[in-house]
Motif scaffolding. Sequence first.
Motif, PDB file in Angstrom:
ATOM      1  N   MET A   1       0.818  -1.188   0.000  1.00 27.37           N
ATOM      2  CA  MET A   1       0.000   0.000   0.000  1.00 27.37           C
ATOM      3  C   MET A   1       0.865   1.257   0.000  1.00 27.37           C
ATOM      4  O   MET A   1       0.508   2.235  -0.620  1.00 27.37           O
ATOM      5  CB  MET A   1      -0.890  -0.052   1.240  1.00 27.37           C
ATOM      6  N   ASN A   2       1.933   1.186   0.709  1.00 27.65           N
ATOM      7  CA  ASN A   2       2.844   2.294   0.779  1.00 27.65           C
ATOM      8  C   ASN A   2       3.359   2.664  -0.611  1.00 27.65           C
ATOM      9  O   ASN A   2       3.520   3.837  -0.925  1.00 27.65           O
ATOM     10  CB  ASN A   2       3.987   1.919   1.716  1.00 27.65           C
ATOM     11  N   MET A   3       3.611   1.679  -1.426  1.00 30.48           N
ATOM     12  CA  MET A   3       4.098   1.907  -2.784  1.00 30.48           C
ATOM     13  C   MET A   3       3.030   2.588  -3.624  1.00 30.48           C
ATOM     14  O   MET A   3       3.349   3.459  -4.435  1.00 30.48           O
ATOM     15  CB  MET A   3       4.487   0.565  -3.396  1.00 30.48           C
ATOM     16  N   GLN A   4       1.778   2.240  -3.437  1.00 32.12           N
ATOM     17  CA  GLN A   4       0.687   2.884  -4.181  1.00 32.12           C
ATOM     18  C   GLN A   4       0.558   4.350  -3.800  1.00 32.12           C
ATOM     19  O   GLN A   4       0.297   5.191  -4.652  1.00 32.12           O
ATOM     20  CB  GLN A   4      -0.640   2.161  -3.905  1.00 32.12           C
ATOM     21  N   VAL A   5       0.738   4.677  -2.549  1.00 30.71           N
ATOM     22  CA  VAL A   5       0.656   6.073  -2.084  1.00 30.71           C
ATOM     23  C   VAL A   5       1.772   6.889  -2.729  1.00 30.71           C
ATOM     24  O   VAL A   5       1.546   7.979  -3.236  1.00 30.71           O
ATOM     25  CB  VAL A   5       0.725   6.150  -0.544  1.00 30.71           C
ATOM     26  N   TRP A   6       2.977   6.303  -2.691  1.00 24.63           N
ATOM     27  CA  TRP A   6       4.108   7.028  -3.299  1.00 24.63           C
ATOM     28  C   TRP A   6       3.938   7.161  -4.821  1.00 24.63           C
ATOM     29  O   TRP A   6       4.242   8.209  -5.385  1.00 24.63           O
ATOM     30  CB  TRP A   6       5.431   6.314  -2.996  1.00 24.63           C
ATOM     31  N   ALA A   7       3.435   6.155  -5.450  1.00 21.14           N
ATOM     32  CA  ALA A   7       3.210   6.209  -6.895  1.00 21.14           C
ATOM     33  C   ALA A   7       2.138   7.251  -7.221  1.00 21.14           C
ATOM     34  O   ALA A   7       2.275   8.034  -8.179  1.00 21.14           O
ATOM     35  CB  ALA A   7       2.806   4.843  -7.431  1.00 21.14           C
ATOM     36  N   SER A   8       1.085   7.264  -6.421  1.00 22.61           N
ATOM     37  CA  SER A   8       0.022   8.258  -6.635  1.00 22.61           C
ATOM     38  C   SER A   8       0.560   9.667  -6.406  1.00 22.61           C
ATOM     39  O   SER A   8       0.281  10.588  -7.175  1.00 22.61           O
ATOM     40  CB  SER A   8      -1.156   8.004  -5.688  1.00 22.61           C
ATOM     41  N   LEU A   9       1.298   9.822  -5.312  1.00 26.83           N
ATOM     42  CA  LEU A   9       1.877  11.124  -4.996  1.00 26.83           C
ATOM     43  C   LEU A   9       2.838  11.564  -6.097  1.00 26.83           C
ATOM     44  O   LEU A   9       2.818  12.723  -6.531  1.00 26.83           O
ATOM     45  CB  LEU A   9       2.594  11.059  -3.646  1.00 26.83           C
ATOM     46  N   PHE A  10       3.654  10.623  -6.568  1.00 28.60           N
ATOM     47  CA  PHE A  10       4.575  10.927  -7.661  1.00 28.60           C
ATOM     48  C   PHE A  10       3.801  11.327  -8.922  1.00 28.60           C
ATOM     49  O   PHE A  10       4.178  12.273  -9.628  1.00 28.60           O
ATOM     50  CB  PHE A  10       5.483   9.720  -7.943  1.00 28.60           C
ATOM     51  N   GLY A  11       2.714  10.646  -9.216  1.00 33.20           N
ATOM     52  CA  GLY A  11       1.887  10.973 -10.389  1.00 33.20           C
ATOM     53  C   GLY A  11       1.267  12.348 -10.282  1.00 33.20           C
ATOM     54  O   GLY A  11       1.230  13.110 -11.254  1.00 33.20           O
ATOM     55  N   VAL A  12       0.800  12.705  -9.077  1.00 27.41           N
ATOM     56  CA  VAL A  12       0.209  14.034  -8.862  1.00 27.41           C
ATOM     57  C   VAL A  12       1.276  15.111  -9.040  1.00 27.41           C
ATOM     58  O   VAL A  12       1.056  16.118  -9.702  1.00 27.41           O
ATOM     59  CB  VAL A  12      -0.457  14.113  -7.460  1.00 27.41           C
ATOM     60  N   VAL A  13       2.436  14.891  -8.453  1.00 32.03           N
ATOM     61  CA  VAL A  13       3.530  15.879  -8.560  1.00 32.03           C
ATOM     62  C   VAL A  13       3.980  16.007 -10.014  1.00 32.03           C
ATOM     63  O   VAL A  13       4.161  17.114 -10.531  1.00 32.03           O
ATOM     64  CB  VAL A  13       4.702  15.495  -7.635  1.00 32.03           C
ATOM     65  N   LEU A  14       4.161  14.896 -10.689  1.00 28.76           N
ATOM     66  CA  LEU A  14       4.585  14.912 -12.085  1.00 28.76           C
ATOM     67  C   LEU A  14       3.536  15.598 -12.956  1.00 28.76           C
ATOM     68  O   LEU A  14       3.872  16.432 -13.805  1.00 28.76           O
ATOM     69  CB  LEU A  14       4.859  13.491 -12.580  1.00 28.76           C
ATOM     70  N   GLY A  15       2.266  15.282 -12.752  1.00 30.78           N
ATOM     71  CA  GLY A  15       1.185  15.913 -13.511  1.00 30.78           C
ATOM     72  C   GLY A  15       1.131  17.413 -13.263  1.00 30.78           C
ATOM     73  O   GLY A  15       0.958  18.206 -14.188  1.00 30.78           O
ATOM     74  N   GLY A  16       1.289  17.811 -12.010  1.00 34.86           N
ATOM     75  CA  GLY A  16       1.299  19.241 -11.660  1.00 34.86           C
ATOM     76  C   GLY A  16       2.472  19.956 -12.302  1.00 34.86           C
ATOM     77  O   GLY A  16       2.339  21.076 -12.818  1.00 34.86           O
ATOM     78  N   LEU A  17       3.637  19.316 -12.260  1.00 34.52           N
ATOM     79  CA  LEU A  17       4.832  19.900 -12.868  1.00 34.52           C
ATOM     80  C   LEU A  17       4.670  20.058 -14.374  1.00 34.52           C
ATOM     81  O   LEU A  17       4.984  21.111 -14.940  1.00 34.52           O
ATOM     82  CB  LEU A  17       6.054  19.044 -12.549  1.00 34.52           C
ATOM     83  N   LEU A  18       4.145  19.026 -15.011  1.00 38.12           N
ATOM     84  CA  LEU A  18       3.927  19.115 -16.465  1.00 38.12           C
ATOM     85  C   LEU A  18       2.888  20.178 -16.803  1.00 38.12           C
ATOM     86  O   LEU A  18       3.035  20.922 -17.774  1.00 38.12           O
ATOM     87  CB  LEU A  18       3.515  17.757 -17.025  1.00 38.12           C
ATOM     88  N   SER A  19       1.846  20.274 -15.998  1.00 36.34           N
ATOM     89  CA  SER A  19       0.817  21.293 -16.207  1.00 36.34           C
ATOM     90  C   SER A  19       1.419  22.696 -16.051  1.00 36.34           C
ATOM     91  O   SER A  19       1.164  23.595 -16.852  1.00 36.34           O
ATOM     92  CB  SER A  19      -0.323  21.089 -15.211  1.00 36.34           C
ATOM     93  N   TYR A  20       2.258  22.866 -15.001  1.00 38.36           N
ATOM     94  CA  TYR A  20       2.919  24.155 -14.778  1.00 38.36           C
ATOM     95  C   TYR A  20       3.818  24.514 -15.954  1.00 38.36           C
ATOM     96  O   TYR A  20       3.812  25.646 -16.444  1.00 38.36           O
ATOM     97  CB  TYR A  20       3.732  24.114 -13.484  1.00 38.36           C
ATOM     98  N   LEU A  21       4.604  23.552 -16.428  1.00 40.85           N
ATOM     99  CA  LEU A  21       5.489  23.802 -17.571  1.00 40.85           C
ATOM    100  C   LEU A  21       4.695  24.162 -18.824  1.00 40.85           C
ATOM    101  O   LEU A  21       5.083  25.066 -19.582  1.00 40.85           O
ATOM    102  CB  LEU A  21       6.384  22.590 -17.838  1.00 40.85           C
TER     103      LEU A  21
END
Length: 162
Positions: free
Chosen positions: A1-21
């Motif tokens: 479960m911990n891996m899913q949280v980190w993957a989700s968090l990573f996806g949100v951060v990556l998506g936000g970063l790409l959106s910002y760029l």
Amino acid sequence: MNMQVWASLFGVVLGGLLSYLAQFTTVRVAGRNEERRQAAQRAEARRAERLELLREFVTIAQEGIRVAEERDQAPDWAAAGTPEWFAAGRSVIDRLWVAERMIQILFPPRLYRLARTYASAVDHVLWRLPDQIAAEGSMWHHLRDPQHEFLEAARTELGAHP
């Protein structure tokens, strides 16, 4: 479960970063396009201002030539020099010199020098005396070269031909 949280968090951060760029790039490109558009508008406004100044200068010079012609073609040269004629001559030459100085402000030195030479030629034929007329001949002979050189330089300056 911990891996899913980190993957989700990573996806949100990556998506936000790409959106910002994407937004940053879009705003930057839009800003550059706006700057180019404004620069083009300023250049066109300056060209229109310069064209209007040249039109005014040529018009006033022609008016000065007409005033000189009135006196040169009068049957009695002395009688043609009425107070009204002198007032018209002074008015046109004052306006011509103002336009010539504006050319100095808005155009390169070469065009200004040619405008000054042309304005001086108009000034000369406007105020020349009968003995000067007899010695120099036609006022057109005195005006032809300065007028031609000025008009050719103005055409080149405005980009009408290379």
